[in-house]
Design a protein around this motif. Structure first.
Motif, mmCIF file in Angstrom:
data_model
loop_
_atom_site.group_PDB
_atom_site.id
_atom_site.type_symbol
_atom_site.label_atom_id
_atom_site.label_comp_id
_atom_site.label_asym_id
_atom_site.label_seq_id
_atom_site.Cartn_x
_atom_site.Cartn_y
_atom_site.Cartn_z
ATOM 1 N N GLU A 2 -74.831 20.965 -23.391
ATOM 2 C CA GLU A 2 -75.083 22.367 -23.713
ATOM 3 C C GLU A 2 -74.575 23.251 -22.591
ATOM 4 O O GLU A 2 -74.771 22.959 -21.407
ATOM 5 C CB GLU A 2 -76.582 22.602 -23.924
ATOM 6 N N TRP B 152 -70.500 35.735 -30.840
ATOM 7 C CA TRP B 152 -71.616 35.183 -31.612
ATOM 8 C C TRP B 152 -72.959 35.852 -31.312
ATOM 9 O O TRP B 152 -74.008 35.336 -31.693
ATOM 10 C CB TRP B 152 -71.715 33.683 -31.351
ATOM 11 N N GLU B 153 -72.942 36.978 -30.605
ATOM 12 C CA GLU B 153 -74.151 37.786 -30.385
ATOM 13 C C GLU B 153 -75.301 36.970 -29.812
ATOM 14 O O GLU B 153 -76.455 37.118 -30.211
ATOM 15 C CB GLU B 153 -74.578 38.451 -31.701
ATOM 16 N N GLY B 154 -74.969 36.085 -28.873
ATOM 17 C CA GLY B 154 -75.995 35.313 -28.179
ATOM 18 C C GLY B 154 -76.565 34.143 -28.941
ATOM 19 O O GLY B 154 -77.544 33.528 -28.508
ATOM 20 N N LYS B 155 -75.983 33.771 -30.064
ATOM 21 C CA LYS B 155 -76.511 32.681 -30.889
ATOM 22 C C LYS B 155 -76.299 31.324 -30.222
ATOM 23 O O LYS B 155 -75.430 31.152 -29.371
ATOM 24 C CB LYS B 155 -75.840 32.677 -32.260
ATOM 25 N N VAL B 156 -77.120 30.365 -30.658
ATOM 26 C CA VAL B 156 -76.944 28.962 -30.264
ATOM 27 C C VAL B 156 -76.163 28.274 -31.382
ATOM 28 O O VAL B 156 -76.578 28.290 -32.546
ATOM 29 C CB VAL B 156 -78.300 28.264 -30.050
ATOM 30 N N LEU B 157 -75.020 27.679 -31.041
ATOM 31 C CA LEU B 157 -74.164 27.033 -32.025
ATOM 32 C C LEU B 157 -74.329 25.522 -31.980
ATOM 33 O O LEU B 157 -74.239 24.909 -30.901
ATOM 34 C CB LEU B 157 -72.690 27.387 -31.775
ATOM 35 N N ASP B 158 -74.570 24.922 -33.124
ATOM 36 C CA ASP B 158 -74.636 23.467 -33.220
ATOM 37 C C ASP B 158 -73.217 22.929 -33.300
ATOM 38 O O ASP B 158 -72.548 23.057 -34.327
ATOM 39 C CB ASP B 158 -75.434 23.053 -34.458
ATOM 40 N N LYS C 103 -73.506 27.673 -21.771
ATOM 41 C CA LYS C 103 -73.388 29.036 -22.260
ATOM 42 C C LYS C 103 -71.968 29.526 -22.023
ATOM 43 O O LYS C 103 -71.469 29.525 -20.895
ATOM 44 C CB LYS C 103 -74.394 29.958 -21.561
ATOM 45 N N ASN D 186 -70.111 34.758 -25.946
ATOM 46 C CA ASN D 186 -71.510 35.194 -26.079
ATOM 47 C C ASN D 186 -72.276 34.235 -26.992
ATOM 48 O O ASN D 186 -72.893 34.644 -27.982
ATOM 49 C CB ASN D 186 -71.585 36.627 -26.608
ATOM 50 N N ALA D 187 -72.203 32.945 -26.622
ATOM 51 C CA ALA D 187 -72.886 31.917 -27.408
ATOM 52 C C ALA D 187 -73.246 30.750 -26.508
ATOM 53 O O ALA D 187 -72.594 30.491 -25.487
ATOM 54 C CB ALA D 187 -71.989 31.435 -28.544
ATOM 55 N N THR D 188 -74.298 30.048 -26.889
ATOM 56 C CA THR D 188 -74.635 28.778 -26.260
ATOM 57 C C THR D 188 -74.175 27.664 -27.176
ATOM 58 O O THR D 188 -74.543 27.636 -28.354
ATOM 59 C CB THR D 188 -76.152 28.670 -26.020
#
Length: 497
Positions: free
Chosen positions: A3, A45-51, A5, A10-12
């Motif tokens: 993981e 991605w507005e700070g979203k967490v991406l799988d 950032k 702008n995504a994790t």
């Protein structure tokens, strides 16, 4: 789980750990606003967490047994791959797991898969082009690299309906290259040191990106170039679109723009549409004389490229083959004699037809492309692959077998010779991506047969390829070569050979 950032996106991103390698799968690089519309970049991605632990969907396509051509045993289980017309623009990024501890950014290898421009031949999910091994080998070699493999639109969804945008696959890929330029830095990659590579239709696309000035430093053309599938006039595409729309109307559906995906695929299958092509575009004009921004080229072929036409050529009569070679203009008689084409000898004629296809669309392309690049002062490294299929040596070193060797995604421990050649291929490719000479640019490099590999001079090259035949082809008018090729090969390609 890996993981990190990504500030610019702008995504994790949550990926997977694979020992010394981390992989982030299915990252969306583009969105498709509508069927046959040009794709747009996904910028944030507005700070979203991406799988990013699962492979992204591929473009909808008819089913082809990818193991058939490669002779992979039938009990091998290929992972089922999700499909989505509008969600297929994604990419996978494979990096060394200790990337955060490294200083200088790493060279980037971008991979474009092949598949006759109609299907995904060699995805990461299939393991055929799994990029894990080449990155892990680069770490062991002390020359680590990052590899990005991209998915893009295929078949008629990429071809277009001749009412708007054309060559949508090429534009999707260019968008992915731009995305990589913008965002690979946070993965530890060097956007100023990108090598674009592809095999078969992937090589066609890479060549197209080179001649249209994509931001690349190096290119790799494996068994594919614009000589294999040159851009064709727009009217050729219109005829294909018209045939598809007629099929859809027979089944009670509207135009390509409105018909359901599954009905479009049925229509393609009914028309035996087994390959597509790039359409004429001003950017592609004069491609035979362009080398673009890339400064170095790695280019080569396998010994038996024409296997994908074999079953089709086998159905031809000696008369059909003789008539095909008669289209060779002033050199027709000499061409027939050299390739052993005769009304009285069916088997040698079929073999000669397949040899001609290999020479005219692959070996001659390597020769012409290498000469052009050297003429303008750029470095070129040529190779030949003669290592036999690992599972069925009698199938020879055929089209696409180099994918199994190069990526090492499938277990080849049962065949030490193939495993050894694959390891050496990765070593040489990694050196090239890192800006080192993989071998002398004055010689070719031979991978195989029988697990051997070495530099070869012109004399030994002539024992592996039909040099006299290539010399004759170079004398011929390209229109005559195309006429012979078209008569022999049109409509006869298949991955089920």
């Amino acid at each position: 789980m890996a993981e990190f950032k990504h500030g610019t996106l702008n995504a994790t991103l949550r990926g997977i750990d694979l020992g010394c390698v981390r992989q982030f799968r299915g990252i969306q690089y583009g969105r498709i606003p509508g069927r046959f519309k040009r794709s747009e970049m996904v910028d944030g991605w507005e700070g979203k967490v991406l799988d990013c632990t699962k492979y992204g969907p591929r473009c909808p396509q008819n089913h082809y047994d990818v193991g058939h051509l490669l002779r992979i045993p039938e009990d091998h289980v290929f992972e089922k791959e999700e499909e989505s017309e509008f969600g297929c623009l994604n990419l996978d990024v494979t990096v060394p797991s200790d990337l955060g501890e490294r200083g200088d950014p790493l060279p980037v290898l971008v991979w474009i898969h092949g598949g006759s421009q109609i299907m995904t031949f060699g995805s990461g999910a299939s393991r055929i082009c799994d990029t894990t091994k080449i990155v892990s080998d680069s770490i062991l070699q002390g020359h680590p690299i990052i590899v990005v493999s991209i998915a893009y639109r295929l078949n008629i969804f990429a071809f277009g309906d001749c009412k708007g945008e054309v060559n949508l696959a090429l534009k999707d890929q260019r968008l992915a290259i731009e995305w990589i330029q913008k965002y690979i830095g946070k993965f530890g990659g060097d956007a100023r040191n990108v090598t674009l590579a592809g095999e078969s239709a992937g090589g066609v696309y890479v060549h197209a990106h080179v001649v249209t000035g994509a931001p690349l430093t190096k290119a790799i053309l494996s068994s594919g170039s614009l000589y294999l599938s040159p851009p064709l006039p727009l009217y050729r595409g219109q005829a294909t679109v018209e045939a598809l729309e007629n099929k859809l109307k027979e089944a009670g559906h509207g135009s390509l723009q409105d018909a359901p995906v599954n009905e479009i695929l049925k229509a393609q299958a009914a028309l035996a549409l087994n390959s597509l092509w790039l359409q004429d575009d001003p950017e592609l004009s004069g491609w035979q004389n362009k080398t673009g921004n890339a400064q170095e080229l790695l280019v080569g072929d396998v010994e038996y490229e024409s296997i994908i036409w074999r079953n089709g050529v086998e159905t031809m009569t000696p008369q059909m083959i003789v008539e095909s070679f008669a289209k060779g203009g002033e050199y027709a008689s000499q061409l027939s004699r050299l390739y052993c084409v005769s009304l009285n000898r069916p088997t040698p004629s079929k073999t000669g037809a397949l040899d001609f296809i290999t020479d005219a669309r692959f070996a001659l392309a390597v020769r012409k492309t290498a000469r052009l690049w050297r003429t303008v002062g750029k470095r070129v490294y040529c190779y030949v692959i003669d290592q036999e299929n690992p599972w069925q040596a009698s199938s020879r070193a055929h089209h696409a077998v180099d994918l199994v060797l190069l990526f090492g995604g499938l277990d080849l421990s049962f065949n030490p010779a193939a495993e050894k050649v694959g390891r050496e291929m990765r070593k040489r490719w990694i050196s090239f991506v890192n800006g080192e000479a993989p071998w002398s640019n004055e010689k070719s490099f031979a991978f195989g047969p029988f697990g051997e590999y070495k530099e070869i001079d012109a004399n030994e090259f002539a024992t592996r390829r039909r040099v006299k035949h290539l010399d004759l082809l170079e004398k011929m008018d390209i229109a005559n070569i195309n006429a012979v090729f078209g008569a022999l090969a049109a409509g006869r390609i298949s991955l089920l050979n």
